[in-house]
Design an enzyme around this catalytic site. Sequence first.
Site, mmCIF file in Angstrom:
data_model
loop_
_atom_site.group_PDB
_atom_site.id
_atom_site.type_symbol
_atom_site.label_atom_id
_atom_site.label_comp_id
_atom_site.label_asym_id
_atom_site.label_seq_id
_atom_site.Cartn_x
_atom_site.Cartn_y
_atom_site.Cartn_z
ATOM 1 N N VAL A 106 4.285 -93.930 -56.425
ATOM 2 C CA VAL A 106 4.550 -93.635 -54.916
ATOM 3 C C VAL A 106 4.872 -93.161 -54.146
ATOM 4 C CG1 VAL A 106 3.322 -94.041 -52.922
ATOM 5 C CG2 VAL A 106 2.135 -94.378 -54.421
ATOM 6 N N ALA A 107 6.439 -94.035 -54.988
ATOM 7 C CA ALA A 107 8.384 -93.901 -53.853
ATOM 8 C C ALA A 107 8.520 -92.904 -54.485
ATOM 9 C CB ALA A 107 9.008 -94.984 -54.358
ATOM 10 N N GLU B 181 6.784 -87.641 -50.450
ATOM 11 C CA GLU B 181 5.184 -87.325 -49.995
ATOM 12 C C GLU B 181 5.210 -86.398 -48.707
ATOM 13 O OE1 GLU B 181 5.522 -91.370 -49.163
ATOM 14 O OE2 GLU B 181 5.392 -90.397 -51.114
ATOM 15 N N ASP C 57 13.150 -50.101 -29.341
ATOM 16 C CA ASP C 57 13.346 -49.543 -27.862
ATOM 17 C C ASP C 57 14.567 -49.764 -27.661
ATOM 18 O OD1 ASP C 57 12.498 -47.235 -26.769
ATOM 19 O OD2 ASP C 57 11.540 -48.950 -24.921
ATOM 20 N N ASN D 191 12.361 -95.540 -50.180
ATOM 21 C CA ASN D 191 12.165 -95.075 -50.347
ATOM 22 C C ASN D 191 11.376 -94.909 -48.240
ATOM 23 O OD1 ASN D 191 10.022 -92.643 -50.727
ATOM 24 N ND2 ASN D 191 8.476 -93.860 -49.937
ATOM 25 N N ASP E 97 12.884 -91.437 -46.336
ATOM 26 C CA ASP E 97 11.774 -90.486 -46.174
ATOM 27 C C ASP E 97 11.226 -90.470 -44.565
ATOM 28 O OD1 ASP E 97 11.745 -89.786 -48.679
ATOM 29 O OD2 ASP E 97 9.508 -90.697 -48.796
#
Length: 888
Positions: A275-276, A280, A322, A699, A703
């Site tokens: 997971v770390a 994610e 324009d 983590n 994160d």
Amino acid sequence: MSMERQMYPEKMVPKGEERSRGLTEQEARRRLARDGYNQMQEKKPKSPLVTFMQQLQDPLIYILVVAAIISIMLQEISDAVIIVVVVLVNATVGMIQEGKAEKALEALKQLTSPQAVVVRDGIQKLIPAKELVEGDLVCLEAGAQVPADLQLIETSHMKVEEAALTGESLPVEKDVTRGGHKDDNYDKAFMSTYVTQGRGMGIVTATGMRTELGRIAALIDDAGQEATPLQKRMGELGKLLSILSIGLCVALFIIAVLQHRDIPEMLITAISLAVAVVPEGLPAVVTVTMALSVAKMVRVNTIVRRMPSVETLGAVTVVCSDKTGTLTKNCMTVEKVYLEDRELEVTEKGIKGVTDQSLLQEFLQGMVLCNDAHMQDGNQVGDPTELALLQLAWKQGMDGEALRRKDPRTGEVPFDSGRKMMTTIHRSGVSYTKGAPDEILKRCTHIQGRSGVLPLTEGRRSRLLQQVSQMSGEALRTLALAKGDGQSRGRVQEQNLIWLGMLGMLDPIRPEAAAAVQSFRRAGVSTVMITGDHVDTAFAVGKKLGIVERKDQCLTGQTMSALSLEELAARLAHTRVFARVTPSQKVDIVKGLKANGEVVAMMGDGVNDAPSLKNADIGIAMGKGGTDVAKQASDIILTDDNFATVEKAIAEGRGIYENIRKTVIFLLSSNLGEMLTMFVAVLIGLASPLKSGHILWINLITDSLPALALSMDKNDPARQMECMPRKPGESLFARGGLLCTCFYGALITLIGLVAFLLIPLVVLQHNELTFSIENIQNCLAQERILSRSQTYAFTVLGMCQLFHAVGMRDTHRPALGSHFLSNPLMVVAVVLGFALQVMVTEIPFFIDIFGTSHLSLTEWGLLTLLAAVPLLAHECIALLFMQKTICH
């Protein structure tokens, strides 16, 4: 058109209420309080609890929950607590960030809410469309969105696009003289449709959810924010990394089994690592960054309607614009009048050198009557070009509004950019046609002179065209007027006209536009001017702006229509000014540029610009002078109608992309370093450098705040505009991104292993033992040494991420320079990160939870120096290559 037919419900117009005056403000407020706002019923916003729970609905979170359960079963309560805390903190941070993003996007919705022209108390005014009530008298013109369901009471050559409601692809004609049957809609207009031609007036019959659109509200139910290509790529990258990390962790677990390690402990470590090591939050970082950055772009007068356009901004290679109002100020003033072969100068006091007052009076009378602008009691409403004509007549002592009351309009053909002219018929029996001189000349057979009406010979025609060319060469916008016989029962006559005269108007160039053109050139972005003006006017303006240097860089619509697709593609490579082009030709220009590999941003404001805005990679509409149709077709709206704002928007878009890029590289290199530190140590038979709680803690620090701080970093617009545009679809790892990720990932791995092996190597040296894997294993077998070694690795890797984040702010400029404190959020992230890291090694309660050891000041100094190696490496690299820009 008849205004006496009562085709709407009696309740809509109470007795005694005059249609022409509309409702009173008092009555409108009463009805608004009774019926509510004229808007669709919106979904209830998600509660904080629902948002929080949605943060937990992730497969990787489920894996963490499993790890927590296993930890409890193995009586590793501290690990379970850490896992739960990390999950809750991550979910809380995600909830807060999503809340900020939603508030930012909601604020943008308010900025882009439609408005409506309504008559109340006999006064025409502009109000938010949501404040309309039943019975309001609404004015419609080409380009306007129908703000509510209306019973039309007056129409003039009016067509409405109803595709959003009925699916009908072609505009539908609206004519109150044909309405009346319950099954036809000739005298009705419905909410959310658009007027593509003509004008009209109508009484509001239904608002909000009581409209036809409200009855089928499911058709416009919110389908959620459109995902950008970058978001999609990040989602795919996240999945790929998840698979790779799980594979590595499975391999880690198998190796641990073969090495006869503690199976339950390694199971938790492997799950935690799975997971770390994967960022994610990567897709979420991209989403939140774009949402918050979109709100920030409002500060540079840019409203982003579609999120993917933020990503595309950084890749734009051509900006098509324009002339009027974007490259120029759209403040028209008449400089010259040309009557009967004489050029007259216009001053602040009026027209000088007039010898025939009757001819001038008729010319000005026609310019006032064939005009949709209004100037009364200090209020000016209408197009700047037409207002300039009213001001000219006022200088000569002519009361335009009194003249219109004396000779009212009985019929008209509204201005159309394809025909480049408009015609009005008046009660006196005369029709006036106003427009581009070359188009008016095609329809004239005679010319008005002092001695009467004379044939328009070829010699006279040639002199007029020569005068048009001369005025255009002076960057004047030319406009001609002719009259005809309009007595054929309201039928408009646009042939066999009598030429009355023409004038030249000056629209000053925006100084900032010229600077923006030069900035675009340095940034690798070409500027293309597309205008309906004469080619000589377009060339003169383009040369002043620095868009063109030679006449052969200009192309007219007439020449363009004779070219094949291959010839047009070849001409587009060096053509920078297009004059006298039709709406369909604008689309051809955009398509041709895209076929040549360009990324095109198209600017427009009129209803006929909508097709080219839709076909461009980015459609940019004008917020002040733009029609509702153009705004709806656009991706971005400029609130100040200024060409220079596009430069700021592109610089901001490049900065946003660069922030996302460096955030992704930071996250991936950091997590790569953690993963390899663990994998290499286990692979060579050593104990795990980190516990599962340590991995999750690092983590959490990496994160959250540092990544968010990087994503919201301030970029120097000038430096961003020194770069060439990035290629469409370019990988985030291009331009050295992959090398940067691998280099810092490897460096962090090396730092982590050095920190972990520092104590065992000192012990071996002290005991005069050889440095071998077996001796290191024996050394780490001692619980006290292992705990302290893991604390070293844990502390160094935690602080290392913070130093790495500081360096990643700018990979080509020293981080410890004058801009070090320019990102307050990064300062907070670093200070807070260090404080948290000290907390888990110095406070007894957290020492027990994380299984760390107390560190001395000397050890803190040594580990801080080791952790700072990525930043020191960055500084060395930046000093070595600081002469290079960020775009090599």
